[in-house]
Design an enzyme around this catalytic site. Structure first.
Site, mmCIF file in Angstrom:
data_model
loop_
_atom_site.group_PDB
_atom_site.id
_atom_site.type_symbol
_atom_site.label_atom_id
_atom_site.label_comp_id
_atom_site.label_asym_id
_atom_site.label_seq_id
_atom_site.Cartn_x
_atom_site.Cartn_y
_atom_site.Cartn_z
ATOM 1 N N ASP A 13 -17.666 28.202 11.323
ATOM 2 C CA ASP A 13 -18.074 26.563 11.376
ATOM 3 C C ASP A 13 -18.866 25.781 12.231
ATOM 4 O O ASP A 13 -18.460 24.507 12.368
ATOM 5 C CB ASP A 13 -17.232 26.000 10.150
ATOM 6 C CG ASP A 13 -16.542 26.421 8.912
ATOM 7 O OD1 ASP A 13 -18.222 26.383 8.345
ATOM 8 O OD2 ASP A 13 -15.580 25.902 8.712
ATOM 9 N N LYS A 16 -23.598 26.998 12.457
ATOM 10 C CA LYS A 16 -25.261 28.092 12.421
ATOM 11 C C LYS A 16 -26.413 27.111 11.882
ATOM 12 O O LYS A 16 -27.521 27.392 12.083
ATOM 13 C CB LYS A 16 -24.475 29.363 11.821
ATOM 14 C CG LYS A 16 -23.532 30.022 13.135
ATOM 15 C CD LYS A 16 -22.866 31.323 11.841
ATOM 16 C CE LYS A 16 -21.862 30.700 10.723
ATOM 17 N NZ LYS A 16 -21.014 29.744 11.051
HETATM 18 P P1 GDP Z 1 -21.720 26.769 10.046
HETATM 19 O O1 GDP Z 1 -20.884 27.774 8.961
HETATM 20 O O2 GDP Z 1 -21.902 27.127 11.160
HETATM 21 O O3 GDP Z 1 -23.638 25.990 9.598
HETATM 22 O O4 GDP Z 1 -21.174 24.997 9.982
HETATM 23 P P2 GDP Z 1 -20.591 24.051 8.878
HETATM 24 O O5 GDP Z 1 -22.388 23.284 8.152
HETATM 25 O O6 GDP Z 1 -19.994 24.865 8.198
HETATM 26 O O7 GDP Z 1 -20.216 23.306 10.056
HETATM 27 C C1 GDP Z 1 -20.103 22.337 11.514
HETATM 28 C C2 GDP Z 1 -20.691 20.986 10.437
HETATM 29 O O8 GDP Z 1 -21.325 20.188 11.312
HETATM 30 C C3 GDP Z 1 -22.138 20.693 9.461
HETATM 31 O O9 GDP Z 1 -20.934 18.829 8.769
HETATM 32 C C4 GDP Z 1 -22.671 20.051 10.253
HETATM 33 O O10 GDP Z 1 -23.518 18.849 10.148
HETATM 34 C C5 GDP Z 1 -22.256 19.201 11.260
HETATM 35 N N1 GDP Z 1 -22.580 19.580 12.946
HETATM 36 C C6 GDP Z 1 -23.435 20.131 12.805
HETATM 37 N N2 GDP Z 1 -23.938 20.297 14.789
HETATM 38 C C7 GDP Z 1 -22.984 18.429 15.213
HETATM 39 C C8 GDP Z 1 -23.733 18.079 16.451
HETATM 40 O O11 GDP Z 1 -24.061 18.571 17.319
HETATM 41 N N3 GDP Z 1 -23.288 16.930 15.851
HETATM 42 C C9 GDP Z 1 -21.734 16.489 15.011
HETATM 43 N N4 GDP Z 1 -21.606 15.472 14.612
HETATM 44 N N5 GDP Z 1 -21.683 17.164 13.803
HETATM 45 C C10 GDP Z 1 -22.496 18.815 13.900
HETATM 46 P P1 IMO Z 2 -19.552 29.880 7.895
HETATM 47 O O1 IMO Z 2 -20.229 30.561 7.690
HETATM 48 C C1 IMO Z 2 -15.441 29.104 8.760
HETATM 49 C C2 IMO Z 2 -12.395 32.098 6.573
HETATM 50 C C3 IMO Z 2 -11.668 31.603 5.082
HETATM 51 C C4 IMO Z 2 -10.350 32.549 5.814
HETATM 52 C C5 IMO Z 2 -11.141 33.933 5.851
HETATM 53 C C6 IMO Z 2 -11.078 35.625 4.798
HETATM 54 O O2 IMO Z 2 -19.713 28.529 6.959
HETATM 55 O O3 IMO Z 2 -18.587 29.639 9.485
HETATM 56 P P2 IMO Z 2 -12.676 35.357 3.051
HETATM 57 O O4 IMO Z 2 -13.075 34.146 1.686
HETATM 58 O O5 IMO Z 2 -14.165 36.095 3.472
HETATM 59 O O6 IMO Z 2 -12.529 36.176 2.304
HETATM 60 O O7 IMO Z 2 -11.654 34.911 4.198
HETATM 61 O O8 IMO Z 2 -12.540 33.434 6.629
HETATM 62 N N1 IMO Z 2 -14.168 32.176 6.800
HETATM 63 C C7 IMO Z 2 -14.952 30.874 7.113
HETATM 64 N N2 IMO Z 2 -14.339 29.887 8.001
HETATM 65 N N3 IMO Z 2 -16.109 29.296 8.524
HETATM 66 C C8 IMO Z 2 -16.715 30.389 7.299
HETATM 67 O O9 IMO Z 2 -18.342 31.303 7.127
HETATM 68 C C9 IMO Z 2 -15.852 31.798 6.779
HETATM 69 N N4 IMO Z 2 -15.533 33.106 5.920
HETATM 70 C C10 IMO Z 2 -14.990 32.953 5.835
HETATM 71 O O10 IMO Z 2 -11.279 30.539 6.087
HETATM 72 O O11 IMO Z 2 -9.223 32.106 6.954
HETATM 73 MG MG MG Z 3 -19.254 26.768 7.316
#
Ligand code: GDP
Ligand code: IMO
Ligand code: MG
Length: 424
Positions: A13, A16
């Site tokens: 999270d 990416k």
């Molecule tokens: P990913 O799994 O790595 O793609 O990340 P996620 O989408 O799960 O979580 C990142 C969150 O942060 C999302 O809600 C994005 O819209 C938000 N986000 C990404 N870059 C920024 C930033 O620079 N500032 C803020 N405030 N939010 C961001």
């Molecule tokens: P993105 O791509 C954050 C975490 C789960 C749990 C552990 C194992 O959005 O960054 P699983 O369901 O994979 O067997 O869970 O890994 N987990 C993540 N945490 N972002 C993710 O993906 C995750 N994918 C799995 O919360 O701790």
């Molecule tokens: Mg994510």
């Protein structure tokens, strides 16, 4: 420079989705190489928010091809839905997509077993998307793969065998065995929109590379969730680091040119497991509120804490990071001072990287640095940032010995400062 890997440098999270969406402007091919619908990658374009779980975060652009590599575990229901979203927006013309025939299928028995284990005595806090059991089937060589959707009779035969493999686990838990006929009927009915895209992703990438086409390899999860290099057993079940980009896509290590690690300006984690810089109570809650830190896949509140430099050093080494994309810098605005974990202490010894075992026992060593205030989401160059924010970025570069190439100051595609060339 033709191939750039994007990996999470923390516990997932990191942003990416946003960074891949940005890099897509310069890419011809974007490939997911691992994980499944446990991932939730968020894109915000012109105020509109879209979350993808399986298709690459390039899906909202019209140009680059979107590929799903052999290292993925695909939930056909989620994939069918995401293909529908693309199609409805006119983003699924012929040739737009390639889905590896070798990618594994996540089926109801995987959800069932994931749920059974999570209800047991030592939960991992998984996303309950069937990920662990599906990768377990892959290693046991009894999994069903995307290519099996082409052949209904073969699919039924493999499914029957596969379910027998799980019978002892399911019966021991007192759960009902899934009905193979019902699964076959439901999942073979989902095959139609998927089958036309099946292909050999590795071969496609090699041809693309030879033609000089630019390739982005999009990671899921983060380095600390890697099955080998993360906080085992509190990890996911795949290789999420840069090495996994090769095994999961079919592109060779000698053909990777650059690796960008994505890191938040602080740290978050979802699920169980050690997290040295975690903030409990009001401070953690304030960071969660400011950053909107709720899971994109499960909606769970994310655990929040200070930036952890030992974790970033580990990510730099395991992935061979050539640059960092630092996200969510805007979220830290408004704090008088910030704590940064510069090293750990373990058994009286100072260390600047995480121990292979025993992260739950380390004590973070913090340095206090000046904070800054004001809304920085409008900044488009380094000089438009408060001096303390600039210093924060420089401090990270120095501590990790990797340059920051992208600085994200908001969720929107436009809220970005480019500091260097991530492809270099
Ligand atoms: P990913 O799994 O790595 O793609 O990340 P996620 O989408 O799960 O979580 C990142 C969150 O942060 C999302 O809600 C994005 O819209 C938000 N986000 C990404 N870059 C920024 C930033 O620079 N500032 C803020 N405030 N939010 C961001
Ligand atoms: P993105 O791509 C954050 C975490 C789960 C749990 C552990 C194992 O959005 O960054 P699983 O369901 O994979 O067997 O869970 O890994 N987990 C993540 N945490 N972002 C993710 O993906 C995750 N994918 C799995 O919360 O701790
Ligand atoms: Mg994510």
């Amino acid at each position: 420079m033709t191939a750039l890997v994007v990996v999470g440098a923390q516990w997932g999270d990191e942003g990416k989705g946003k960074v891949v969406d940005l890099l897509t402007a310069e890419a011809d091919e974007v490939v997911r190489f691992g994980g499944g619908a446990n991932a939730g990658h968020t894109l915000v374009v012109g105020g509109e928010k879209v979350v993808f779980h399986l298709v690459p975060s390039a899906a909202l652009h019209s140009r680059p091809r979107c590929l799903l590599g052999a290292g993925m575990v695909i939930d056909p229901k989620v994939l069918a839905k995401e293909l529908e979203v693309m199609s409805a927006r006119g983003l699924l013309p012929e040739g737009r997509m390639v889905i590896s025939e070798n990618a594994h299928l996540v089926l109801p028995q995987h959800f069932l077993v994931d749920g059974i284990r999570e209800a047991g005595p030592n939960p991992i806090g998984t996303t309950k998307r069937g990920i662990g059991p599906c990768y377990q089937d892959r290693a046991a060589r009894r999994g069903l793969r995307a290519g099996d959707l082409r052949d209904p009779d073969g699919f039924r035969a493999k499914l029957a065998d596969n379910l027998e493999g799980w019978r002892p686990v399911i019966e021991a838990a007192g759960a009902e065995m899934p009905d193979p006929e019902a699964i076959a009927a439901e999942y073979l009915a989902l095959a139609a929109p998927i089958v036309p895209w099946l292909g050999d992703v590795g071969d496609e990438l090699h041809r693309a590379r030879e033609a000089g086409r630019r390739i982005v390899l999009e990671g899921a999860q983060g380095t600390m969730l890697d099955i080998d290099h993360g906080t085992y057993p509190f990890v996911t079940s795949s290789s999420v680091t840069a090495g996994g980009a090769c095994t999961g896509s079919g592109l060779a290590p000698t053909h990777i040119d650059a690796v960008i690690g994505i890191s938040k300006a602080y740290t978050t984690r979802v699920g169980e497991g050690p997290f040295p810089t975690e903030l409990h109570g009001e401070q953690g809650e304030a960071l969660r509120r400011a950053g909107g830190e709720y899971g994109a896949t499960t909606g769970r509140p994310r655990r929040c804490g200070w930036l952890d430099l030992p974790v970033l050093r580990h990510a730099a080494r395991v992935n061979g990071l050539t640059s960092i994309a630092l996200t969510k810098l805007d979220v830290l605005s408004g704090q008088e001072t910030l704590e940064v974990c510069v090293a750990y202490e373990l058994d009286g010894v100072r260390r600047d990287t995480p121990p292979a075992i025993g992260l739950e026992r380390v004590k973070p060593i913090y340095e206090t640095v000046p904070g800054w205030s004001g809304d920085i989401t409008g900044a488009r160059s380094l000089d438009e940032l408060p001096a303390a924010a600039r210093d924060y970025v420089r401090m990270i570069e120095e501590a990790v010995s990797v340059p920051v190439s992208i600085l994200s100051v908001g969720a929107d595609r436009a809220e970005t400062i480019t500091l260097g060339d991530p492809w270099a």
